[in-house]
Write an enzyme that holds these catalytic residues in place. Structure first.
Site, mmCIF file in Angstrom:
data_model
loop_
_atom_site.group_PDB
_atom_site.id
_atom_site.type_symbol
_atom_site.label_atom_id
_atom_site.label_comp_id
_atom_site.label_asym_id
_atom_site.label_seq_id
_atom_site.Cartn_x
_atom_site.Cartn_y
_atom_site.Cartn_z
ATOM 1 N N LYS A 28 0.850 -1.188 0.000
ATOM 2 C CA LYS A 28 0.000 0.000 0.000
ATOM 3 C C LYS A 28 0.889 1.241 0.000
ATOM 4 C CE LYS A 28 -1.978 -1.564 3.719
ATOM 5 N NZ LYS A 28 -3.388 -1.467 3.330
ATOM 6 N N LYS A 61 -0.465 4.291 7.910
ATOM 7 C CA LYS A 61 -0.592 2.890 7.480
ATOM 8 C C LYS A 61 0.368 1.983 8.241
ATOM 9 C CE LYS A 61 -2.282 4.250 2.918
ATOM 10 N NZ LYS A 61 -3.624 3.637 2.925
ATOM 11 N N THR A 74 -8.911 -0.906 0.035
ATOM 12 C CA THR A 74 -9.432 -1.928 -0.881
ATOM 13 C C THR A 74 -8.446 -3.077 -1.035
ATOM 14 O OG1 THR A 74 -8.583 -0.669 -2.769
ATOM 15 C CG2 THR A 74 -10.903 -0.358 -2.192
ATOM 16 N N LYS A 90 -9.101 -7.216 -1.701
ATOM 17 C CA LYS A 90 -8.471 -8.027 -2.750
ATOM 18 C C LYS A 90 -7.749 -9.227 -2.148
ATOM 19 C CE LYS A 90 -7.787 -3.695 -5.144
ATOM 20 N NZ LYS A 90 -6.911 -2.524 -5.193
#
Length: 833
Positions: A567, A573, A675, A679
């Site tokens: 990412k 994050k 997202t 996945k």
């Protein structure tokens, strides 16, 4: 036969899809050879692999364009209501593989190329990723385009035709180095240039007051600089090739291509200077805005984009309509974040200055037309432009922004909170300060009939915190649309082995109804299915080991756990939390040579913004620590650290099917949705994560026993901050944590680059640890130990992985687009003959 007529006798593609163009393997072979000869002027002896890639793309494009023409004819004849999706980025990846699956031509293309002596798998690798996007925002936009076409919704995407993508990433001594991403070096075989639809864009200048024949004053924007927007169309083929919509991208050209007089006088550079300056506008995705010139370029980019787009939307509307009464009935414009928010002001300028509507009528059209999707919970990420910059670049638009703001405060805010100046200050589009700033999120909410978040938690936090006062003012405008992913790219195309197994068990129609994967649940306890499922996972891991070897020169064991964090690199994050876990394991091995752990390959993929220096320090830290661990014989291959360079869509399509563990470890309350988590779960990777973004909903779907949740909740984060968070408390209380932070901050991992990792230690301690890495460390380490135990039981791990695949049907972008269409856009599906 007309292309819009029923294609009763045309050849069928593999899945029964109809084309007038011969879509048998022999027909594909003929098309490929024709394009080699007549488009590329190549013969079989001189043609290279890239030539075969271009010719194959164009052979597929021929068949798609046939359906695109039929689609646009039908939409025009039926005078449909369309959604226009405005996004500054589209992370499209490669199109050949996706288009082959969506058209059902994959087998024919494979056979045709095989007969020509080429392998489709190798030909696909010739295609560069399109340089049109960066992170989740752009990938979501690409998934939405796929779903809108697959579900037969009339839609057109709009964006910018960037000559260069974000950047091509290389690691030099562990540091990120950025190179130009020249993705158009060999042109793009999918696009069709449409110069006949070029648009003029005015910038700069000043506003004068003029008077009409009755003595009434009116503003006029004069002495502007004019740029030209040239559209490039990329067909967007839905699954089954029924509907083919398109993505229209604007490239900026100078209105004065070449000054011949200056050239003839010897001013060779000056003769093309305006051309060079103009084309800078669409040169690069997200130019660095650390400088004033960079900020100005970004603002000019955004206005150029929306100005061209609105002219095009209006042109299309006026083909069938003379007045404005039906405009909002035929067009709905969705703003993907605030980057296109100037479209609200530009449409108001057109309606007032050019069409001469009254304010109330114009504003009513605008609010009915626009919808706004918010993508962030970070206040600092909400876009703002300085008033002086807007005054310089868009003086008329700044006047209109002040007019909108005054009208809004005097009517809506005053009616709700009479005499409350504090509330007017909080809700004002203009933020007071030096300089004054224009708050684009406020403009987007005020000018739209709908404001949506992208996950249930995200939307609740918008209503509770970030846009709290607007929610109180306009509660009916707020709604949630949890993000989704297209199963065509993120399972069918990227994981063909697993897709084949799924189709054997639940049928072949699941790519258009992902909830049918629920039928896999009974197979989760069947030993033979578990065996096949895990064999496929291992085959995918073997393929990824070859890629790791080629790109990183690191040998990894496919039987190890593949622990994946892919990412955008950002502190929230928390890639550095993952790094602390790696260091903790390494520390334990060094102090206990027989330390028992499941072998792991830690796989990272991420780019840091060029001006985000701490993020780039985290990249350096991961690479430097990995270099030491990977070459330490004491580790005995229990840990490998891999940072794959130049992460993008195509690389993620190789990583995701091979992942065992998905790291979704952002600070609770910071990730809007995510997202990548969807996945990875769809492809049978178990999630370790916080209750943040869509993780909350993934846990609801897959069950608490099939996900590893750790860390502070949103409420606990808020309580900790309210109490006063001091990272040193955790540092002193946990000896192992203290040791590894000091170890990381020393020069042990960077002896030839002293002090380079010190800023990371400073951020975690003296910098206040803004994203609570230390607060969540102990919980994260404990949960990772649970992961280690779980992975040893491969039977139960297989069961958990299968249930993840079976239960995440909710996260199809088809579901999301249906909800947008029914609840925001009021859009009907239109079947194409």
């Amino acid at each position: 036969m007309s292309v819009s007529s029923p294609i009763a006798k045309s050849p069928k593609a593999k899945n029964g899809f109809h084309f007038n163009t011969d879509s048998t393997a022999e027909g594909m072979k003929t098309s490929i050879l024709n394009h080699l000869k007549f488009t590329l002027a190549r013969d079989l002896n001189s043609a290279a692999s890239r030539d075969y890639w271009v010719s194959t793309c164009m052979a597929v494009r021929d068949r798609i364009l046939e359906r695109m023409i039929a689609t646009q004819e039908t939409h025009y004849e039926q005078d449909v209501r369309r959604v226009y999706y405005l996004s500054l980025e589209y992370l499209m990846g490669r199109l050949l593989n996706n288009n082959l699956f969506n058209t059902g031509l994959e087998e024919q293309a494979r056979q045709a190329l095989d007969e020509l002596g080429y392998d489709l798998k190798e030909i696909r690798e010739e295609e560069p990723d399109m340089g049109l996007g960066n992170g989740g925002l752009g990938r979501l936009a690409a998934c939405f385009l796929d779903s809108m076409a697959s579900l037969d919704y009339p839609a057109i995407g709009y964006g910018i035709h960037y000559e260069y993508g974000l950047f091509r990433q290389e690691f030099v001594n562990g540091h990120q180095k950025e190179h130009p991403d020249n993705w158009l070096q060999f042109a793009n075989p999918w696009e069709v240039v449409r110069p006949e639809y070029s648009m003029e864009v005015c910038l700069y200048g000043r506003v004068e007051t003029h008077f009409d024949s009755f003595g009434n004053p009116y503003p006029e924007w004069v002495q502007t600089q004019v740029m030209i927007g040239v559209p490039y169309d990329i067909p967007i083929c839905g699954y089954g090739a029924g509907t083919v919509n398109f993505l229209r991208l604007w490239a900026c050209k100078s209105s004065e291509e070449f000054d011949l007089d200056t050239f003839n006088q010897g001013g060779y550079v000056e003769a093309v200077q305006e051309k060079a300056v103009s084309e800078t506008i669409s040169k690069v995705l997200y130019p660095n805005d650390a400088t004033e010139s960079g900020k100005e370029l970004r603002l000019v980019q955004q206005y150029f984009f929306v100005c061209c787009t609105l002219q095009d939307i209006i042109r299309r509307y006026q083909l069938s309509h003379s007045g404005w009464d039906e405009f909002a009935d035929k067009a709905v414009i969705q703003l993907n974040d605030t980057h296109p928010a100037l479209a609200i002001v530009e449409l108001l300028r057109i309606l007032l200055d050019e069409v001469h509507l009254e304010w109330d009528q114009a504003w009513n059209i605008i609010v009915k037309t626009f919808g706004y999707t918010n993508h962030t919970l970070l206040p600092e990420a909400l876009e703002k432009w300085s008033v002086p910059l807007l005054q310089k670049v868009l003086p008329r638009h700044l006047d209109l922004i002040y007019d909108i703001n005054q009208w809004f405060l005097d009517t809506h805010v005053e009616a709700k909170w009479p005499g409350d100046t504090n509330m007017k200050t909080a809700l004002s589009i203009i933020e007071e300060g030096n300089p004054k700033m224009v708050r684009m999120a406020h403009l987007s909410v005020i000018g739209s009939h709908s404001t949506n978040g992208v996950a249930a938690l995200h939307t609740e936090l918008l209503k509770k915190h970030l846009l709290k006062d607007f929610f109180e003012l306009y509660p009916e405008r707020f709604n949630n649309k949890t993000n989704g992913i297209t199963p065509r790219r993120w399972l069918l195309a990227c994981n063909p082995r697993l897709s084949k197994l799924i189709s054997e068990c639940v049928g072949k129609d699941w790519p258009l109804d992902l909830n049918k994967l629920r039928k896999l649940q009974p197979f989760a306890d069947k030993a033979d299915f578990q065996k096949r499922f895990m064999e496929i996972k291992r085959e995918n891991k073997i393929e990824l080991t070859a890629i790791i070897k080629r790109l990183c020169h690191i040998d990894v064991n496919p039987d190890a756990m593949f622990d994946v964090q892919i990412k955008r690199l950002h502190e929230y994050k928390r890639q550095h939390l993952n790094l602390l876990h790696i260091l903790a394991l390494y520390y334990r091995i060094l102090h206990n040579p027989d330390y028992d752990m499941v072998p792991r390959v830690f796989i990272f993929g991420a780019k840091a913004a060029p001006g985000y220096y701490l993020a780039k320090t985290i990249i350096k830290a991961i690479n430097s620590v990995g270099e030491v661990i990977n070459n330490d014989p004491r580790v005995k291959d229990r840990i490998k650290v891999v940072f794959l360079p130049n992460y993008g869509v195509s690389l993620s399509e190789k990583i995701i099917p091979a992942s065992d563990l998905s790291e979704q470890i952002s600070t609770a309350g910071k990730e809007a949705s995510g997202t990548g988590n969807m996945k990875l779960a769809l492809n049978g990777s178990l999630t370790i994560g916080t209750l943040d973004g869509a993780n909350v909903e993934i846990r609801e779907e897959v069950g608490e026993d099939n996900i590893f949740i750790f860390g502070l909740t949103v409420d606990e984060v808020e309580a900790l901050r309210a109490k006063g968070y001091n990272p040193y408390n955790y540092y002193y209380e946990n000896e192992e944590l203290r040791n590894i932070i000091d170890w990381l901050g020393s020069d042990s991992f960077t002896p030839n680059d002293p002090g380079v990792l010190a800023p990371l230690r400073h951020s975690l301690l003296d910098g206040g640890d803004p994203f609570l890495v230390l607060a969540d460390y102990a919980s994260y380490i404990a949960k990772q130990q649970e992961v280690d135990v779980a992975f040893r039981d491969q039977t139960n791990w297989a069961r958990m992985a299968i249930l993840n695949t079976a239960r995440v049907g909710k996260f199809s972008s088809d579901r999301t687009i249906h909800q947008y269409s029914e609840e925001i856009w009021n859009l009907k599906q239109v079947k194409i003959p």
